[in-house]
Design a protein around this motif. Sequence first.
Motif, PDB file in Angstrom:
ATOM      1  N   VAL A   1       0.818  -1.056   0.049  1.00 44.15           N
ATOM      2  CA  VAL A   1       0.000   0.139   0.019  1.00 44.15           C
ATOM      3  C   VAL A   1       0.622   1.243   0.025  1.00 44.15           C
ATOM      4  O   VAL A   1       0.541   2.233  -0.585  1.00 44.15           O
ATOM      5  CB  VAL A   1      -0.876   0.049   1.213  1.00 44.15           C
ATOM      6  N   ALA A   2       2.132   1.276   0.815  1.00 46.20           N
ATOM      7  CA  ALA A   2       2.895   2.357   0.792  1.00 46.20           C
ATOM      8  C   ALA A   2       3.480   2.649  -0.492  1.00 46.20           C
ATOM      9  O   ALA A   2       3.755   3.857  -1.024  1.00 46.20           O
ATOM     10  CB  ALA A   2       3.958   2.004   1.947  1.00 46.20           C
ATOM     11  N   ALA A   3       3.762   1.587  -1.292  1.00 44.39           N
ATOM     12  CA  ALA A   3       4.208   1.880  -2.363  1.00 44.39           C
ATOM     13  C   ALA A   3       3.609   2.050  -3.755  1.00 44.39           C
ATOM     14  O   ALA A   3       4.086   2.786  -4.627  1.00 44.39           O
ATOM     15  CB  ALA A   3       5.190   0.316  -2.956  1.00 44.39           C
ATOM     16  N   ALA A   4       2.460   1.543  -3.756  1.00 49.13           N
ATOM     17  CA  ALA A   4       1.427   1.435  -4.914  1.00 49.13           C
ATOM     18  C   ALA A   4      -0.135   2.457  -4.340  1.00 49.13           C
ATOM     19  O   ALA A   4      -0.737   2.548  -5.595  1.00 49.13           O
ATOM     20  CB  ALA A   4       1.157   0.515  -5.417  1.00 49.13           C
ATOM     21  N   GLY A   5      -0.033   2.838  -3.081  1.00 46.64           N
ATOM     22  CA  GLY A   5      -1.508   3.267  -2.917  1.00 46.64           C
ATOM     23  C   GLY A   5      -2.396   2.374  -2.365  1.00 46.64           C
ATOM     24  O   GLY A   5      -2.290   1.228  -2.402  1.00 46.64           O
ATOM     25  N   PRO A   6      -3.610   2.962  -1.731  1.00 47.22           N
ATOM     26  CA  PRO A   6      -4.590   2.028  -1.080  1.00 47.22           C
ATOM     27  C   PRO A   6      -5.248   0.880  -2.156  1.00 47.22           C
ATOM     28  O   PRO A   6      -5.083  -0.289  -1.798  1.00 47.22           O
ATOM     29  CB  PRO A   6      -5.530   3.074  -0.507  1.00 47.22           C
ATOM     30  N   GLU A   7      -5.377   1.568  -3.336  1.00 50.57           N
ATOM     31  CA  GLU A   7      -6.431   0.319  -4.292  1.00 50.57           C
ATOM     32  C   GLU A   7      -5.270  -0.355  -4.745  1.00 50.57           C
ATOM     33  O   GLU A   7      -5.395  -1.586  -4.848  1.00 50.57           O
ATOM     34  CB  GLU A   7      -7.095   1.142  -5.200  1.00 50.57           C
ATOM     35  N   ARG A   8      -4.202   0.199  -5.395  1.00 55.33           N
ATOM     36  CA  ARG A   8      -3.498  -0.699  -6.341  1.00 55.33           C
ATOM     37  C   ARG A   8      -2.492  -1.572  -5.441  1.00 55.33           C
ATOM     38  O   ARG A   8      -2.264  -2.670  -5.763  1.00 55.33           O
ATOM     39  CB  ARG A   8      -2.459   0.154  -7.042  1.00 55.33           C
TER      40      ARG A   8
END
Length: 263
Positions: free
Chosen positions: A158-165
Amino acid sequence: MLRSPLLPLLLLLVVLVQAQLRPLQPGPADPLRLLAGGDGPQPVILQGHLLGDPVAAGAPVAGAGAGPGPCRVLLQTVGGRSELGFPVCPALREGWGVRVSGQLRRPRPAPHPLLAGPAERLARQGAWTRLAVERLEVLRRPATPIADLRRGIAVRFVAAAGPERGGLLAALVLGSAVVPLPAELRADFRVAGLSHALAASGFHLTVLLGAVLAIGRGLGRWARLGLGAGAIVLFLVLAGPQPSVGGGMPTVGHAPTCLRLHP
């Protein structure tokens, strides 16, 4: 005719693991027995430990503001399992011991044999009742290193690609049963007929096992057996006892044949 003990030993391990993950029938002390043959609702008190972190279930209740919406989580009691439903999701974690009271019901079956309803979904997880929780008491908060490891992996995605991705990537690796996903994303995959892509399965394990055995091709048979068994155990530890993993486990037995491990 097999000239190596590697394949039969791996197949034996697969069969044993699948037997452990296979849903059981309701036992004599299962919460279902509290309904005395009816469908409920029946006021009851249950005590046990949580089998996972709560996952979102539907839209937030009216008047709840921007806070957490409804959620559900499996409870393991002494005699069986039941799904807990909360109108507003509390801060709970896998492994915590709780005592809950509320209205116990049988989940609704699907309207058609070819469809999967709440009853069928819970039966695959070894549960046959659902408790609408009215009162919650946390009894203990034990250390849960495996669950913490899963959460840490999901947090990094999540930290690397955001909540959804990031959540989607974590679900593709560990399975959506152990990774919380936004309800909207789950609904989009359901509408597209791709819900199975979010479930860790025997196919994922077959790919992992095939890669591990290919990397260890130059090693001896027993070393490859150890690598394969370690990969299976690691995958099951991280993914947890998800029904989709148990249902797809027989496909794992094809990996050694495809790689032609025996001379």
